[in-house]
Design an enzyme around this catalytic site. Structure first.
Site, PDB file in Angstrom:
ATOM      1  N   SER A  64      46.186  43.987  19.303  1.00 56.22           N
ATOM      2  CA  SER A  64      45.980  43.185  20.520  1.00 56.22           C
ATOM      3  C   SER A  64      47.258  42.721  21.192  1.00 56.22           C
ATOM      4  O   SER A  64      47.193  42.195  22.308  1.00 56.22           O
ATOM      5  CB  SER A  64      45.092  41.979  20.222  1.00 56.22           C
ATOM      6  OG  SER A  64      43.757  42.379  20.266  1.00 56.22           O
ATOM      7  N   LYS A  67      47.632  44.077  24.600  1.00 55.89           N
ATOM      8  CA  LYS A  67      46.929  43.508  25.766  1.00 55.89           C
ATOM      9  C   LYS A  67      47.924  42.872  26.739  1.00 55.89           C
ATOM     10  O   LYS A  67      47.702  42.827  27.948  1.00 55.89           O
ATOM     11  CB  LYS A  67      45.873  42.504  25.308  1.00 55.89           C
ATOM     12  CG  LYS A  67      44.721  43.177  24.520  1.00 55.89           C
ATOM     13  CD  LYS A  67      43.709  42.178  23.989  1.00 55.89           C
ATOM     14  CE  LYS A  67      42.405  42.835  23.548  1.00 55.89           C
ATOM     15  NZ  LYS A  67      42.185  42.967  22.146  1.00 55.89           N
ATOM     16  N   TYR A 187      41.860  52.081  25.995  1.00 55.37           N
ATOM     17  CA  TYR A 187      41.849  50.840  25.202  1.00 55.37           C
ATOM     18  C   TYR A 187      42.134  51.119  23.721  1.00 55.37           C
ATOM     19  O   TYR A 187      42.961  50.444  23.100  1.00 55.37           O
ATOM     20  CB  TYR A 187      40.508  50.109  25.384  1.00 55.37           C
ATOM     21  CG  TYR A 187      40.444  48.885  24.513  1.00 55.37           C
ATOM     22  CD1 TYR A 187      41.166  47.732  24.836  1.00 55.37           C
ATOM     23  CD2 TYR A 187      39.721  48.880  23.318  1.00 55.37           C
ATOM     24  CE1 TYR A 187      41.158  46.620  24.009  1.00 55.37           C
ATOM     25  CE2 TYR A 187      39.716  47.782  22.484  1.00 55.37           C
ATOM     26  CZ  TYR A 187      40.430  46.657  22.838  1.00 55.37           C
ATOM     27  OH  TYR A 187      40.442  45.559  22.000  1.00 55.37           O
ATOM     28  N   TYR A 239      43.682  34.368  19.950  1.00 52.71           N
ATOM     29  CA  TYR A 239      42.262  34.237  19.582  1.00 52.71           C
ATOM     30  C   TYR A 239      41.821  32.784  19.778  1.00 52.71           C
ATOM     31  O   TYR A 239      42.179  32.184  20.778  1.00 52.71           O
ATOM     32  CB  TYR A 239      42.026  34.747  18.146  1.00 52.71           C
ATOM     33  CG  TYR A 239      42.564  36.153  17.947  1.00 52.71           C
ATOM     34  CD1 TYR A 239      41.950  37.240  18.565  1.00 52.71           C
ATOM     35  CD2 TYR A 239      43.695  36.387  17.194  1.00 52.71           C
ATOM     36  CE1 TYR A 239      42.443  38.528  18.402  1.00 52.71           C
ATOM     37  CE2 TYR A 239      44.191  37.670  17.024  1.00 52.71           C
ATOM     38  CZ  TYR A 239      43.567  38.740  17.637  1.00 52.71           C
ATOM     39  OH  TYR A 239      44.065  39.997  17.480  1.00 52.71           O
ATOM     40  N   VAL A 257      45.671  41.983  15.257  1.00 50.80           N
ATOM     41  CA  VAL A 257      45.177  42.038  13.871  1.00 50.80           C
ATOM     42  C   VAL A 257      46.018  42.952  12.970  1.00 50.80           C
ATOM     43  O   VAL A 257      45.761  43.033  11.775  1.00 50.80           O
ATOM     44  CB  VAL A 257      43.685  42.435  13.785  1.00 50.80           C
ATOM     45  CG1 VAL A 257      42.800  41.385  14.436  1.00 50.80           C
ATOM     46  CG2 VAL A 257      43.428  43.814  14.374  1.00 50.80           C
TER      47      VAL A 257
HETATM   48  N1  GLU Z   1      41.388  46.998  17.764  1.00 43.88           N
HETATM   49  C1  GLU Z   1      40.500  45.934  17.419  1.00 43.88           C
HETATM   50  C2  GLU Z   1      39.418  45.788  18.439  1.00 43.88           C
HETATM   51  O1  GLU Z   1      39.608  46.115  19.579  1.00 43.88           O
HETATM   52  C3  GLU Z   1      41.187  44.612  17.221  1.00 43.88           C
HETATM   53  C4  GLU Z   1      42.292  44.302  18.154  1.00 43.88           C
HETATM   54  C5  GLU Z   1      42.945  42.972  17.855  1.00 43.88           C
HETATM   55  O2  GLU Z   1      42.329  41.914  18.083  1.00 43.88           O
HETATM   56  O3  GLU Z   1      44.121  42.960  17.446  1.00 43.88           O
HETATM   57  O4  GLU Z   1      38.341  45.335  18.110  1.00 43.88           O
END
Ligand code: GLU
Length: 303
Positions: A64, A67, A187, A239, A257
């Protein structure tokens, strides 16, 4: 301030604790087999000084953290119209929740939850971009060739049922313009990019340089956009722990994660910590301790 001495001290203190608390992500085999006893830290100042210690050269799955960079590419391409279909509020719900999306008619709360980043991916596809463009942007920012871990990408695609659901759900509300398969390819590809702490500290450098390229190239984003990305990181980047991060650390951060966390001290430096064991919120347990220690030693915080 001797930044190398500080990262050395943090590493000497914390590395022995790596893997003692938290769990390595286990939803796909390639992540489950990462050694829990890893710990790396790297930083880069606004004027290019670098300091690093521990496993700072070991590549990991940025997950993530990507992102942040896909949002940056989106802002480069379409500017403020990015916000027509994506909000800027913390979600207060799990990062992959469907419930809120239903109530809010397919408009994700922010670009750092899964639905939001999938919506960003859709905007990028509309601009003719793919995961390859994101990798190219990161290679340029980091000054080193970056790649996608194809095993991780295949596993993300094979097991990402909830992300498939989120994308289709948004499409049912008319909030996704492109083919769901193409959007998800981007993604899943972005989640599977691998980088090390040094590369991430460098690549994020524009965030402590008012949008200026870390290696002296053309501006990455405007000063105003850089400020706003930092604001979103502070409020939505970790998060359901953004409040706790603001309270304990006080820096804009984006976590993943894979156990990586990128943090920004505006006008001063960018920092990346990595340790794969996660706490229940999905943030690197030791990474968080390392950032707390860094802020305590340096007094650097936005507050
Ligand atoms: N690749 C996972 C997802 O899209 C987790 C990504 C993350 O939160 O680091 O569900």
């Amino acid at each position: 301030m001797n930044l190398q001495a500080i990262v050395d001290e943090i590493t000497a203190t914390l590395r022995p604790q790596a893997g003692q608390q938290g769990q390595v992500a286990s939803y796909i085999p390639a992540l489950a087999r990462v050694r829990a006893d890893r710990f790396g830290i790297a930083l880069r100042t606004f004027d290019g000084l670098e300091a690093a210690a521990g496993d700072s050269d070991v590549p990991f799955s940025i997950q993530s953290v990507s992102k942040l960079f896909s949002l940056t590419l989106g802002l480069q391409l379409i500017g403020e119209s990015m916000w027509d279909r994506i909000g800027r509020e913390p979600s207060g719900n799990p990062f992959n929740s469907l419930v809120q999306l239903e109530r809010e008619e397919g408009k994700p709360r922010n670009p750092f939850i899964n639905a939001g980043s999938i919506a960003v991916a859709d905007r990028l596809i509309s601009q003719g971009r793919t995961e390859i463009d994101l990798v190219a942007m990161l290679s340029d920012l980091a000054g080193a060739p970056i790649d996608i871990d194809e095993e991780v990408a295949a596993s993300e695609a094979a097991t990402g049922f909830r992300n498939v659901a989120l994308a289709n759900f948004m499409k049912s509300f008319g909030q996704i313009d492109n083919e769901v398969a193409a959007v998800l390819r981007l993604y899943f590809g972005q989640c599977s990019i691998r980088m090390n702490c040094r590369q991430l500290a460098r690549a994020a450098g524009y965030l402590c340089r008012d949008g200026a390229h870390p290696g002296g190239g053309a501006a990455v984003v405007s000063e105003r956009q850089a400020r706003r990305v930092n604001a979103l990181m502070l409020t939505c980047g970790t998060y359901d722990m953004a409040g706790e991060f603001a309270y304990l650390i006080g820096l804009p951060c984006k976590s993943g994660v894979g156990g990586g966390i990128v943090a920004v001290v505006p006008d001063r430096l960018t920092l990346c910590v990595w340790s794969p064991a996660l706490d229940v919120s999905g943030n690197s347990w030791l990474g968080m301790r390392a950032l707390e220690m860094f802020v305590a030693r340096t007094g650097l915080s936005v507050f």
